[in-house]
Scaffold this motif. Structure first.
Motif, PDB file in Angstrom:
ATOM      1  N   PHE A  37       0.838  -1.103  -0.049  1.00 11.91           N
ATOM      2  CA  PHE A  37      -0.023   0.073   0.052  1.00 11.91           C
ATOM      3  C   PHE A  37       0.913   1.295   0.004  1.00 11.91           C
ATOM      4  O   PHE A  37       2.085   1.107   0.279  1.00 11.91           O
ATOM      5  CB  PHE A  37      -0.716   0.068   1.276  1.00 11.91           C
ATOM      6  N   CYS A  38       0.257   2.438  -0.420  1.00 11.35           N
ATOM      7  CA  CYS A  38       1.000   3.485  -0.492  1.00 11.35           C
ATOM      8  C   CYS A  38       0.119   4.683   0.227  1.00 11.35           C
ATOM      9  O   CYS A  38      -0.993   4.669  -0.079  1.00 11.35           O
ATOM     10  CB  CYS A  38       1.390   4.100  -1.851  1.00 11.35           C
ATOM     11  N   ILE A  39       0.740   5.585   0.807  1.00  8.99           N
ATOM     12  CA  ILE A  39      -0.171   6.841   1.183  1.00  8.99           C
ATOM     13  C   ILE A  39       0.728   8.195   1.174  1.00  8.99           C
ATOM     14  O   ILE A  39       1.716   8.018   1.324  1.00  8.99           O
ATOM     15  CB  ILE A  39      -0.708   6.482   2.983  1.00  8.99           C
ATOM     16  N   ARG A  40      -0.140   9.007   0.615  1.00  9.02           N
ATOM     17  CA  ARG A  40       0.308  10.343   0.175  1.00  9.02           C
ATOM     18  C   ARG A  40       0.331  11.175   1.486  1.00  9.02           C
ATOM     19  O   ARG A  40      -1.034  11.575   1.579  1.00  9.02           O
ATOM     20  CB  ARG A  40      -0.218  10.819  -1.187  1.00  9.02           C
ATOM     21  N   ILE A  41       1.240  11.723   2.213  1.00  9.29           N
ATOM     22  CA  ILE A  41       1.093  12.476   3.417  1.00  9.29           C
ATOM     23  C   ILE A  41       1.722  14.066   3.046  1.00  9.29           C
ATOM     24  O   ILE A  41       2.729  14.259   2.484  1.00  9.29           O
ATOM     25  CB  ILE A  41       1.956  11.922   4.281  1.00  9.29           C
ATOM     26  N   SER A  42       0.920  14.951   3.388  1.00 12.66           N
ATOM     27  CA  SER A  42       1.312  16.176   3.234  1.00 12.66           C
ATOM     28  C   SER A  42       1.154  16.910   4.385  1.00 12.66           C
ATOM     29  O   SER A  42       0.399  16.488   5.344  1.00 12.66           O
ATOM     30  CB  SER A  42       0.145  17.085   2.291  1.00 12.66           C
ATOM     31  N   ASP A  43       1.823  18.136   4.506  1.00 10.21           N
ATOM     32  CA  ASP A  43       1.910  19.083   5.784  1.00 10.21           C
ATOM     33  C   ASP A  43       0.402  19.734   5.912  1.00 10.21           C
ATOM     34  O   ASP A  43      -0.137  19.870   6.806  1.00 10.21           O
ATOM     35  CB  ASP A  43       2.943  20.047   5.725  1.00 10.21           C
ATOM     36  N   PRO A  48      -0.524  21.901   0.269  1.00  5.95           N
ATOM     37  CA  PRO A  48       0.655  21.384   0.392  1.00  5.95           C
ATOM     38  C   PRO A  48       1.767  22.002   0.266  1.00  5.95           C
ATOM     39  O   PRO A  48       1.994  22.417  -0.844  1.00  5.95           O
ATOM     40  CB  PRO A  48       0.501  19.947  -0.068  1.00  5.95           C
ATOM     41  N   LYS A  49       2.699  21.908   1.226  1.00  3.33           N
ATOM     42  CA  LYS A  49       4.070  22.563   0.994  1.00  3.33           C
ATOM     43  C   LYS A  49       5.133  21.425   0.627  1.00  3.33           C
ATOM     44  O   LYS A  49       6.021  21.602  -0.010  1.00  3.33           O
ATOM     45  CB  LYS A  49       4.402  23.444   2.058  1.00  3.33           C
ATOM     46  N   TRP A  50       5.134  20.595   1.610  1.00  2.57           N
ATOM     47  CA  TRP A  50       5.929  19.406   1.673  1.00  2.57           C
ATOM     48  C   TRP A  50       4.916  18.082   1.688  1.00  2.57           C
ATOM     49  O   TRP A  50       4.040  18.000   2.411  1.00  2.57           O
ATOM     50  CB  TRP A  50       6.706  19.499   2.888  1.00  2.57           C
ATOM     51  N   THR A  51       5.261  17.161   0.776  1.00  2.00           N
ATOM     52  CA  THR A  51       4.656  16.095   0.615  1.00  2.00           C
ATOM     53  C   THR A  51       5.536  14.814   0.468  1.00  2.00           C
ATOM     54  O   THR A  51       7.023  14.939   0.023  1.00  2.00           O
ATOM     55  CB  THR A  51       3.875  16.165  -0.721  1.00  2.00           C
ATOM     56  N   LEU A  52       5.288  13.637   1.258  1.00  2.00           N
ATOM     57  CA  LEU A  52       5.955  12.542   0.974  1.00  2.00           C
ATOM     58  C   LEU A  52       5.075  11.143   0.782  1.00  2.00           C
ATOM     59  O   LEU A  52       3.991  11.148   1.442  1.00  2.00           O
ATOM     60  CB  LEU A  52       6.657  12.252   2.358  1.00  2.00           C
ATOM     61  N   CYS A  53       5.677  10.205   0.085  1.00  2.00           N
ATOM     62  CA  CYS A  53       4.823   9.076  -0.253  1.00  2.00           C
ATOM     63  C   CYS A  53       5.506   7.959   0.693  1.00  2.00           C
ATOM     64  O   CYS A  53       6.579   7.702   0.497  1.00  2.00           O
ATOM     65  CB  CYS A  53       4.876   8.546  -1.758  1.00  2.00           C
ATOM     66  N   LEU A  54       4.570   7.476   1.600  1.00  2.00           N
ATOM     67  CA  LEU A  54       5.023   6.220   2.373  1.00  2.00           C
ATOM     68  C   LEU A  54       4.577   4.805   1.810  1.00  2.00           C
ATOM     69  O   LEU A  54       3.597   4.597   1.538  1.00  2.00           O
ATOM     70  CB  LEU A  54       4.593   6.286   3.913  1.00  2.00           C
ATOM     71  N   GLN A  55       5.478   4.072   1.313  1.00  4.21           N
ATOM     72  CA  GLN A  55       5.173   2.624   0.788  1.00  4.21           C
ATOM     73  C   GLN A  55       5.316   1.563   1.704  1.00  4.21           C
ATOM     74  O   GLN A  55       6.509   1.422   2.203  1.00  4.21           O
ATOM     75  CB  GLN A  55       5.721   2.233  -0.608  1.00  4.21           C
ATOM     76  N   VAL A  56       4.158   0.744   1.990  1.00  2.00           N
ATOM     77  CA  VAL A  56       4.555  -0.039   3.078  1.00  2.00           C
ATOM     78  C   VAL A  56       3.945  -1.620   2.535  1.00  2.00           C
ATOM     79  O   VAL A  56       3.215  -1.848   1.699  1.00  2.00           O
ATOM     80  CB  VAL A  56       3.757  -0.008   4.300  1.00  2.00           C
ATOM     81  N   MET A  57       4.788  -2.573   3.106  1.00  5.44           N
ATOM     82  CA  MET A  57       4.215  -3.844   2.687  1.00  5.44           C
ATOM     83  C   MET A  57       4.213  -4.653   3.972  1.00  5.44           C
ATOM     84  O   MET A  57       5.075  -4.514   4.677  1.00  5.44           O
ATOM     85  CB  MET A  57       5.287  -4.814   1.785  1.00  5.44           C
ATOM     86  N   LEU A  58       3.080  -5.345   4.188  1.00 10.08           N
ATOM     87  CA  LEU A  58       2.718  -5.960   5.400  1.00 10.08           C
ATOM     88  C   LEU A  58       3.154  -7.411   5.371  1.00 10.08           C
ATOM     89  O   LEU A  58       2.471  -8.382   4.516  1.00 10.08           O
ATOM     90  CB  LEU A  58       1.321  -5.841   5.619  1.00 10.08           C
ATOM     91  N   PRO A  59       4.090  -7.959   6.092  1.00 13.42           N
ATOM     92  CA  PRO A  59       4.476  -9.467   5.946  1.00 13.42           C
ATOM     93  C   PRO A  59       3.687 -10.210   6.975  1.00 13.42           C
ATOM     94  O   PRO A  59       2.836  -9.639   7.755  1.00 13.42           O
ATOM     95  CB  PRO A  59       6.035  -9.421   6.568  1.00 13.42           C
ATOM     96  N   ASN A  60       3.746 -11.425   6.703  1.00 13.18           N
ATOM     97  CA  ASN A  60       2.670 -12.495   7.215  1.00 13.18           C
ATOM     98  C   ASN A  60       2.886 -12.260   8.898  1.00 13.18           C
ATOM     99  O   ASN A  60       1.882 -12.489   9.728  1.00 13.18           O
ATOM    100  CB  ASN A  60       2.797 -13.941   6.944  1.00 13.18           C
ATOM    101  N   GLU A  61       4.006 -11.979   9.282  1.00 10.26           N
ATOM    102  CA  GLU A  61       4.140 -11.673  10.733  1.00 10.26           C
ATOM    103  C   GLU A  61       3.823 -10.621  11.540  1.00 10.26           C
ATOM    104  O   GLU A  61       3.628 -10.429  12.525  1.00 10.26           O
ATOM    105  CB  GLU A  61       5.802 -12.213  11.102  1.00 10.26           C
ATOM    106  N   TYR A  62       3.561  -9.473  10.719  1.00 10.39           N
ATOM    107  CA  TYR A  62       2.955  -8.251  11.223  1.00 10.39           C
ATOM    108  C   TYR A  62       1.537  -8.431  11.637  1.00 10.39           C
ATOM    109  O   TYR A  62       0.672  -9.027  10.865  1.00 10.39           O
ATOM    110  CB  TYR A  62       3.358  -7.194   9.921  1.00 10.39           C
ATOM    111  N   PRO A  63       0.982  -7.754  12.685  1.00 11.04           N
ATOM    112  CA  PRO A  63       1.719  -7.040  13.727  1.00 11.04           C
ATOM    113  C   PRO A  63       2.376  -7.769  14.887  1.00 11.04           C
ATOM    114  O   PRO A  63       2.904  -7.155  15.592  1.00 11.04           O
ATOM    115  CB  PRO A  63       0.623  -5.964  14.001  1.00 11.04           C
ATOM    116  N   GLY A  64       2.286  -8.995  14.841  1.00 14.45           N
ATOM    117  CA  GLY A  64       2.952  -9.758  15.962  1.00 14.45           C
ATOM    118  C   GLY A  64       4.133  -9.836  16.202  1.00 14.45           C
ATOM    119  O   GLY A  64       4.569  -9.222  17.421  1.00 14.45           O
TER     120      GLY A  64
END
Length: 319
Positions: A37-43, A48-64
């Motif tokens: 998944f990806c989420i676009r985060i802005s101030d 928006p003045k500053w923007t960053l994209c956080l990309q995450v992959m959730l392994p099978n062991e997450y969140p444990g």
């Protein structure tokens, strides 16, 4: 699939649905099967003045037992600044091992962007990509009507040590309905400080013919016990399997307290699949935000890190 994997998978799905409800179009599914998944985060969402994209992959062991695998994407993020932000995210994980942390990560990044925007340095040139949709919502808010339909039986075990036993019915607010393919969803919210008030709110809602005739009335509540520093919380699916647990998970992520949310669904004859959970969470989130029950990311982090004790009021119904 092993029992542990099944539990992780359910917790991941609940978190993904909650994140989609909280962030809407900022949340993007890249690969549903691989849990990327990806989420676009802005101030600032509007300017928006500053923007960053956080990309995450959730392994099978997450969140444990394992953190999300993540990547920070922004042309201006380099060197020590990137290392500092990565360290902050990893510190949040260490402080909350075994907990769902994507919300805390996103809000930490947003906090860093807000601090950066308040500094004197000019921001990079950001192309605004906001797509505004003026969805017309029904203003047909439900009000209490004739007291004809009986309340469903609730077996609450009210502790004798609970000193706050208010006889007064809490005020009940009604959210704006969401309609999709002839199914309608509407949230109802009430402040509660003891299980007796939960019963009172449900009884009042069921006096309304329209609410009583809903296909499902899913609810969840969280009550903070100051003396024990624990949460008394529970949920009910009312025939919509796992919907109550997902609703409660959303409330946990948003760190709301002393509040109850009921979401009524009137089935329109067309199966919605997973979209029904999205609508239930969106209804709930909208009314919680509107009534100022959502807390700051700092408070959410403290709640996840320190207040992990939770009492169950009764067994969840199985449908």
């Amino acid at each position: 699939m092993a029992e542990g994997d099944a539990g992780s998978d359910q917790r991941q799905n609940e978190e993904i649905e909650a994140m989609a409800a909280i962030y809407g179009e900022e949340w993007c599914v890249i690969d549903d099967c691989a849990k990327i998944f990806c989420i676009r985060i802005s101030d600032d969402i509007d300017d928006p003045k500053w923007t960053l994209c956080l990309q995450v992959m959730l392994p099978n062991e997450y969140p444990g037992t394992a953190p999300p695998i993540y990547q920070l994407n922004a042309p201006w993020l380099k060197g020590q600044e990137r290392a500092d932000l990565s360290n902050s995210l990893e510190e949040i994980y260490i402080q909350n091992i075994g907990e769902s942390i994507l919300y805390l990560w996103v809000e930490k990044i947003r906090d860093v962007l807000i601090q950066k925007s308040q500094m004197t340095e000019p921001g990079p040139e950001v192309k605004k990509q906001t797509e505004e949709e003026d969805a017309e919502c029904e203003d047909d808010v439900i009000l209490a009507c004739q007291p004809e339909n009986p309340v469903k039986a609730l077996d609450f075990d009210i502790s004798a040590s609970r000193t706050i036993e208010l006889e007064e019915l809490p005020p009940i607010d009604h959210g704006i309905p969401i309609t999709d393919r002839r199914s309608t969803f509407q949230a109802h919210l009430a402040p509660v400080v003891c299980p007796k008030q939960v019963k009172m709110v449900l009884a009042k809602l069921y006096e309304n013919k329209k609410i009583a005739s809903a296909t499902h009335n899913i609810y969840a509540y969280r009550i903070y016990c100051e003396d024990k520093q624990t949460f008394l919380q529970d949920c009910e699916d009312d025939g919509e399997t796992a919907a109550g647990g997902r609703l409660l998970h959303l409330m946990e992520i948003l760190n709301v307290r002393n509040v109850m949310v009921v979401v009524s669904r009137w089935y329109g004859g067309i199966l919605l699949g997973p979209d029904r959970f999205k609508h239930i969470n969106n209804c709930a989130r909208n009314i919680l935000v509107e009534k100022n029950y959502t807390s700051s990311p700092e408070e959410s982090s403290k709640a996840l890190g320190k207040n992990k004790k939770v009492r169950k009021d009764k067994k969840r119904s199985e449908h």
